[in-house]
Scaffold this motif. Structure first.
Motif, PDB file in Angstrom:
ATOM      1  N   PHE A 144       0.829  -1.203   0.000  1.00  0.00           N
ATOM      2  CA  PHE A 144       0.000   0.000   0.000  1.00  0.00           C
ATOM      3  C   PHE A 144       0.868   1.260   0.000  1.00  0.00           C
ATOM      4  CE2 PHE A 144      -3.186  -2.832   2.352  1.00  0.00           C
ATOM      5  CZ  PHE A 144      -3.859  -3.147   1.183  1.00  0.00           C
ATOM      6  N   LEU A 145       1.937   1.242   0.789  1.00  0.00           N
ATOM      7  CA  LEU A 145       2.800   2.423   0.861  1.00  0.00           C
ATOM      8  C   LEU A 145       3.530   2.644  -0.470  1.00  0.00           C
ATOM      9  CD1 LEU A 145       3.792   4.686   2.680  1.00  0.00           C
ATOM     10  CD2 LEU A 145       5.627   3.182   3.476  1.00  0.00           C
ATOM     11  N   TYR A 146       3.902   1.558  -1.145  1.00  0.00           N
ATOM     12  CA  TYR A 146       4.564   1.691  -2.449  1.00  0.00           C
ATOM     13  C   TYR A 146       3.628   2.368  -3.454  1.00  0.00           C
ATOM     14  CZ  TYR A 146       6.863   0.468  -6.847  1.00  0.00           C
ATOM     15  OH  TYR A 146       7.457   0.519  -8.082  1.00  0.00           O
ATOM     16  N   GLY A 147       2.359   1.972  -3.452  1.00  0.00           N
ATOM     17  CA  GLY A 147       1.399   2.624  -4.332  1.00  0.00           C
ATOM     18  C   GLY A 147       1.269   4.111  -4.039  1.00  0.00           C
ATOM     19  N   ARG A 148       1.471   4.469  -2.756  1.00  0.00           N
ATOM     20  CA  ARG A 148       1.374   5.883  -2.379  1.00  0.00           C
ATOM     21  C   ARG A 148       2.570   6.670  -2.896  1.00  0.00           C
ATOM     22  NH1 ARG A 148      -0.154   9.975  -2.498  1.00  0.00           N
ATOM     23  NH2 ARG A 148      -0.882  11.436  -0.927  1.00  0.00           N
ATOM     24  N   VAL A 149       3.794   6.125  -2.723  1.00  0.00           N
ATOM     25  CA  VAL A 149       4.982   6.903  -3.082  1.00  0.00           C
ATOM     26  C   VAL A 149       5.305   6.818  -4.566  1.00  0.00           C
ATOM     27  CG1 VAL A 149       5.932   6.538  -0.772  1.00  0.00           C
ATOM     28  CG2 VAL A 149       6.660   5.040  -2.649  1.00  0.00           C
ATOM     29  N   ALA A 150       4.794   5.780  -5.265  1.00  0.00           N
ATOM     30  CA  ALA A 150       5.117   5.619  -6.681  1.00  0.00           C
ATOM     31  C   ALA A 150       4.637   6.806  -7.507  1.00  0.00           C
ATOM     32  CB  ALA A 150       4.500   4.326  -7.216  1.00  0.00           C
ATOM     33  N   ASP A 151       3.652   7.505  -6.997  1.00  0.00           N
ATOM     34  CA  ASP A 151       3.093   8.646  -7.728  1.00  0.00           C
ATOM     35  C   ASP A 151       4.115   9.764  -7.930  1.00  0.00           C
ATOM     36  OD1 ASP A 151       0.751   9.994  -8.883  1.00  0.00           O
ATOM     37  OD2 ASP A 151       0.940  11.337  -7.173  1.00  0.00           O
ATOM     38  N   PHE A 152       5.053   9.912  -6.987  1.00  0.00           N
ATOM     39  CA  PHE A 152       6.010  11.019  -7.080  1.00  0.00           C
ATOM     40  C   PHE A 152       7.467  10.564  -6.961  1.00  0.00           C
ATOM     41  CE2 PHE A 152       4.703  10.560  -2.649  1.00  0.00           C
ATOM     42  CZ  PHE A 152       5.928  10.469  -1.994  1.00  0.00           C
ATOM     43  N   ALA A 153       7.712   9.260  -6.814  1.00  0.00           N
ATOM     44  CA  ALA A 153       9.070   8.756  -6.542  1.00  0.00           C
ATOM     45  C   ALA A 153      10.039   9.131  -7.656  1.00  0.00           C
ATOM     46  CB  ALA A 153       9.026   7.238  -6.375  1.00  0.00           C
ATOM     47  N   CYS A 183      12.113   1.385  -8.900  1.00  0.00           N
ATOM     48  CA  CYS A 183      12.013   2.785  -9.313  1.00  0.00           C
ATOM     49  C   CYS A 183      11.074   2.905 -10.512  1.00  0.00           C
ATOM     50  CB  CYS A 183      13.388   3.323  -9.700  1.00  0.00           C
ATOM     51  SG  CYS A 183      14.522   3.448  -8.315  1.00  0.00           S
ATOM     52  N   PRO A 184      10.025   3.713 -10.420  1.00  0.00           N
ATOM     53  CA  PRO A 184       9.125   3.891 -11.559  1.00  0.00           C
ATOM     54  C   PRO A 184       9.861   4.536 -12.741  1.00  0.00           C
ATOM     55  CG  PRO A 184       8.123   4.698  -9.531  1.00  0.00           C
ATOM     56  CD  PRO A 184       9.563   4.450  -9.233  1.00  0.00           C
ATOM     57  N   THR A 185       9.583   4.057 -13.927  1.00  0.00           N
ATOM     58  CA  THR A 185      10.252   4.585 -15.120  1.00  0.00           C
ATOM     59  C   THR A 185       9.369   5.551 -15.898  1.00  0.00           C
ATOM     60  OG1 THR A 185       9.540   2.618 -16.346  1.00  0.00           O
ATOM     61  CG2 THR A 185      11.739   2.562 -15.349  1.00  0.00           C
ATOM     62  N   GLN A 186       8.057   5.511 -15.671  1.00  0.00           N
ATOM     63  CA  GLN A 186       7.155   6.423 -16.367  1.00  0.00           C
ATOM     64  C   GLN A 186       7.346   7.850 -15.853  1.00  0.00           C
ATOM     65  OE1 GLN A 186       3.395   4.396 -15.410  1.00  0.00           O
ATOM     66  NE2 GLN A 186       2.973   4.379 -17.607  1.00  0.00           N
ATOM     67  N   PRO A 187       7.098   8.846 -16.693  1.00  0.00           N
ATOM     68  CA  PRO A 187       7.050  10.228 -16.184  1.00  0.00           C
ATOM     69  C   PRO A 187       5.979  10.348 -15.098  1.00  0.00           C
ATOM     70  CG  PRO A 187       7.073  10.195 -18.585  1.00  0.00           C
ATOM     71  CD  PRO A 187       6.898   8.771 -18.151  1.00  0.00           C
ATOM     72  N   ALA A 245       8.098  16.405  -1.386  1.00  0.00           N
ATOM     73  CA  ALA A 245       7.176  15.870  -2.394  1.00  0.00           C
ATOM     74  C   ALA A 245       6.079  15.045  -1.726  1.00  0.00           C
ATOM     75  CB  ALA A 245       7.942  15.019  -3.404  1.00  0.00           C
ATOM     76  N   TYR A 246       6.467  14.301  -0.689  1.00  0.00           N
ATOM     77  CA  TYR A 246       5.482  13.509   0.045  1.00  0.00           C
ATOM     78  C   TYR A 246       4.487  14.417   0.774  1.00  0.00           C
ATOM     79  CZ  TYR A 246       3.663  10.119   3.446  1.00  0.00           C
ATOM     80  OH  TYR A 246       2.841   9.332   4.215  1.00  0.00           O
ATOM     81  N   ALA A 247       5.000  15.445   1.441  1.00  0.00           N
ATOM     82  CA  ALA A 247       4.119  16.382   2.145  1.00  0.00           C
ATOM     83  C   ALA A 247       3.160  17.063   1.176  1.00  0.00           C
ATOM     84  CB  ALA A 247       4.954  17.417   2.893  1.00  0.00           C
ATOM     85  N   GLU A 248       3.667  17.401   0.003  1.00  0.00           N
ATOM     86  CA  GLU A 248       2.811  18.033  -1.012  1.00  0.00           C
ATOM     87  C   GLU A 248       1.713  17.076  -1.467  1.00  0.00           C
ATOM     88  OE1 GLU A 248       3.115  19.903  -5.537  1.00  0.00           O
ATOM     89  OE2 GLU A 248       4.936  19.266  -4.477  1.00  0.00           O
ATOM     90  N   ALA A 249       2.070  15.801  -1.658  1.00  0.00           N
ATOM     91  CA  ALA A 249       1.085  14.807  -2.092  1.00  0.00           C
ATOM     92  C   ALA A 249       0.015  14.593  -1.024  1.00  0.00           C
ATOM     93  CB  ALA A 249       1.781  13.486  -2.409  1.00  0.00           C
ATOM     94  N   VAL A 250       0.432  14.545   0.240  1.00  0.00           N
ATOM     95  CA  VAL A 250      -0.521  14.370   1.335  1.00  0.00           C
ATOM     96  C   VAL A 250      -1.467  15.570   1.414  1.00  0.00           C
ATOM     97  CG1 VAL A 250      -0.754  14.252   3.855  1.00  0.00           C
ATOM     98  CG2 VAL A 250       0.950  12.841   2.684  1.00  0.00           C
ATOM     99  N   GLY A 251      -0.906  16.774   1.357  1.00  0.00           N
ATOM    100  CA  GLY A 251      -1.736  17.980   1.406  1.00  0.00           C
ATOM    101  C   GLY A 251      -2.693  18.064   0.231  1.00  0.00           C
ATOM    102  N   ARG A 252      -2.204  17.681  -0.939  1.00  0.00           N
ATOM    103  CA  ARG A 252      -3.065  17.723  -2.140  1.00  0.00           C
ATOM    104  C   ARG A 252      -4.254  16.776  -2.002  1.00  0.00           C
ATOM    105  NH1 ARG A 252       0.727  16.640  -5.620  1.00  0.00           N
ATOM    106  NH2 ARG A 252       0.270  14.410  -5.744  1.00  0.00           N
ATOM    107  N   ASP A 253      -3.990  15.577  -1.493  1.00  0.00           N
ATOM    108  CA  ASP A 253      -5.081  14.614  -1.312  1.00  0.00           C
ATOM    109  C   ASP A 253      -6.068  15.088  -0.250  1.00  0.00           C
ATOM    110  OD1 ASP A 253      -3.838  13.051  -3.176  1.00  0.00           O
ATOM    111  OD2 ASP A 253      -3.948  11.210  -1.998  1.00  0.00           O
ATOM    112  N   PHE A 254      -5.547  15.650   0.838  1.00  0.00           N
ATOM    113  CA  PHE A 254      -6.435  16.112   1.908  1.00  0.00           C
ATOM    114  C   PHE A 254      -7.374  17.194   1.390  1.00  0.00           C
ATOM    115  CE2 PHE A 254      -7.514  19.012   5.354  1.00  0.00           C
ATOM    116  CZ  PHE A 254      -7.992  18.139   6.322  1.00  0.00           C
ATOM    117  N   TRP A 255      -6.828  18.180   0.696  1.00  0.00           N
ATOM    118  CA  TRP A 255      -7.662  19.292   0.242  1.00  0.00           C
ATOM    119  C   TRP A 255      -8.558  18.908  -0.929  1.00  0.00           C
ATOM    120  CZ3 TRP A 255      -8.517  22.736   3.564  1.00  0.00           C
ATOM    121  CH2 TRP A 255      -7.514  23.136   4.464  1.00  0.00           C
ATOM    122  N   TYR A 256      -8.184  17.866  -1.666  1.00  0.00           N
ATOM    123  CA  TYR A 256      -9.033  17.458  -2.788  1.00  0.00           C
ATOM    124  C   TYR A 256     -10.397  16.959  -2.304  1.00  0.00           C
ATOM    125  CZ  TYR A 256     -10.208  15.837  -7.455  1.00  0.00           C
ATOM    126  OH  TYR A 256     -10.814  15.689  -8.678  1.00  0.00           O
ATOM    127  N   GLY A 257     -10.447  16.494  -1.059  1.00  0.00           N
ATOM    128  CA  GLY A 257     -11.726  16.070  -0.501  1.00  0.00           C
ATOM    129  C   GLY A 257     -12.740  17.193  -0.393  1.00  0.00           C
TER     130      GLY A 257
END
Length: 472
Positions: free
Chosen positions: A228-237, A252-256, A302-314
């Protein structure tokens, strides 16, 4: 009772009719991939095989242990749970002195929002966890100025039971403890109440962890935390400049980053976490977790930004796929149910037929869901009102603080550990309206006078039906 609370009665009748349409439109129940696991484990438990699920918490499977063969009973019960949740919201607000029309306004989201309605029809845990959390907080505040040790103990027990349905609810013990810390005096009494709360909270939690250890050899809620955590960080890793063991480099994800879909990295068999080879003597999940933690240390901003983005998207005005592009179509009404061969085969093995829809009724619900829902900015405004009431230091400020902090706290774990899914926003339809109404009540209440605290006028009969008997 009906004469005094006629607004509540009318809203409940309308909500019951709407739920009848949902229940008839999709028979016997709506199925999500998680639903299949819940049903499989309920079937196993019913046949004496008590190995706990290693992916999802099994409290829900225990609850529905005798229901898979009468699947339609599950959504029927959950529709009743949704209406019971609304009644508790109303009772709490009347108990705390809110006007009847404000209390009635506060139950509109849980009674009529399509997100609530469709999740009641799914074989999923969401509506039960909301009920348990709300009941726990309601017990805690019922005697406004005097939290008994029994109330604290029952609150802890209910919150602990919610954790056996979903481990993310662990966080809800925090607002309950804060509430006791703010309200209960003297210190010795606070310690006794806190001990009752935490001790009873620990009973179901420790019991579940022990059950998991007996089944899988480790004290945990899941063996998939790394996945589950890998799915979370793969978005910005971004592995640039990061020193990794050779066996972790394939992760390491290879996609942009803009093209990544977190759901693919979590569940797809082609995801790097399922195709790489862990070294001998290590588990796949432990290696994936180690990689994910390295990414978090490497990219904390980057992680803090992703967490904040998800929180406010609600609190978005519209309910589209979230920042990680997780599909939200399963939470919308459709005229036809898309076939799922894998899920249908799994259901058939349990003797359950795949769900079917009635297109006419489903078309009505599709139009309803398109035009009626509670917009995110309105919920955000309710949260602000709750915060204002919590810091106003007037009537019900402590209770306002409890529900405001609770609404914020319950949204944090999904943003921290998971990809954005509108399912995780369901508790906001219950907690934020309570916080908002209490906030408005606190802000508009008269300021304390020199002699004491002035109480706002309200009809005595409005609250008399909900008063507890005096303590002996």
């Amino acid at each position: 009772m009906i004469r005094r609370h006629w607004l509540l009665a009318i809203l409940l009748l309308l909500a019951a009719a709407l739920r009848g349409v949902v229940f008839a439109a999709y028979h016997p129940a709506l199925i999500f991939p998680d639903s299949v696991r819940y049903l499989q484990y309920a079937h196993s438990f019913a046949h004496g095989h008590w190995t706990v699920d290693d992916q999802r918490q099994s409290g829900y499977s225990v609850l529905i242990i005798f229901l898979p063969n009468v699947l339609w009973l599950i959504p029927l019960l959950q529709h009743l749970v949704g209406m019971a949740t609304a009644i508790i919201v109303y009772a709490v607000l009347i108990r705390l002195g809110a006007r009847q029309w404000l209390a009635a306004l506060a139950i509109i989201p849980v009674l009529f929002d399509p997100l609530q309605l469709i999740l009641e029809q799914y074989v999923l845990t969401d509506v039960w966890t909301v009920l348990l959390i709300l009941a726990a907080l309601a017990v805690l505040i019922w005697r406004r100025d005097n939290v008994t040790w029994k109330a604290a103990a029952l609150c802890g027990l209910l919150l602990g039971l919610a954790v056996t349905f979903r481990d993310q609810e662990l966080v809800m013990i925090v607002p309950a403890a804060i509430y006791l810390g703010v309200l209960v005096r003297p210190g010795k009494q606070l310690l006794r109440r806190m001990a009752a709360l935490l001790g009873c909270f620990a009973i179901p939690v420790a019991g579940y962890l022990g059950w998991f250890e007996a089944s899988h050899g480790q004290w945990n809620f899941t063996t998939f935390s790394g996945a589950f955590l890998y799915g979370r960080v793969a978005d910005f890793a971004d592995c640039t400049g990061l020193t990794l063991p050779a066996y972790e480099k394939p992760l390491c994800p290879t996609q942009p980053a803009a093209q990544r879909v977190a759901d693919f990295y979590t569940w797809s068999p082609a995801s790097p976490q399922w195709t790489f080879t862990p070294p001998p003597g290590t588990s796949r999940d432990s290696v994936v977790k180690d990689f994910s933690l390295r990414i978090l240390r490497h990219q904390p901003l980057a992680y803090a930004e992703a967490v904040g983005r998800d929180f406010w998207y609600g609190f978005s005005p519209v309910r589209r796929a979230g920042p990680e592009h997780y599909p939200s179509s399963y939470l919308q009404f459709h005229t036809h149910i898309k076939p799922d061969t894998q899920a249908d085969a799994s259901l058939a093995a349990l003797g359950i037929k795949p769900p079917k829809s009635r297109p006419g009724l489903a078309a009505f619900l599709q139009g309803y869901g398109r035009w009626f829902y509670i917009p995110g900015p309105l919920l955000a405004a309710g949260l602000v009102a709750g915060l204002a009431g919590a810091i106003a230091r007037r009537r019900n400020s402590a209770q306002c603080l409890l529900f405001t902090v609770g609404a914020v706290a319950i949204a944090i774990p999904p943003a921290v550990f998971a990809t954005f899914d509108w399912r995780y926003q369901l508790p906001q339809l219950t907690l934020i309206p309570i916080a908002a109404v209490l906030g408005v009540t606190a802000i508009t209440a008269p300021r304390p006078s020199i002699a004491g605290t002035a109480e706002p006028d309200r009809p005595a009969s409005a609250e008399s039906d909900l008063q507890a008997p005096p303590a002996r």
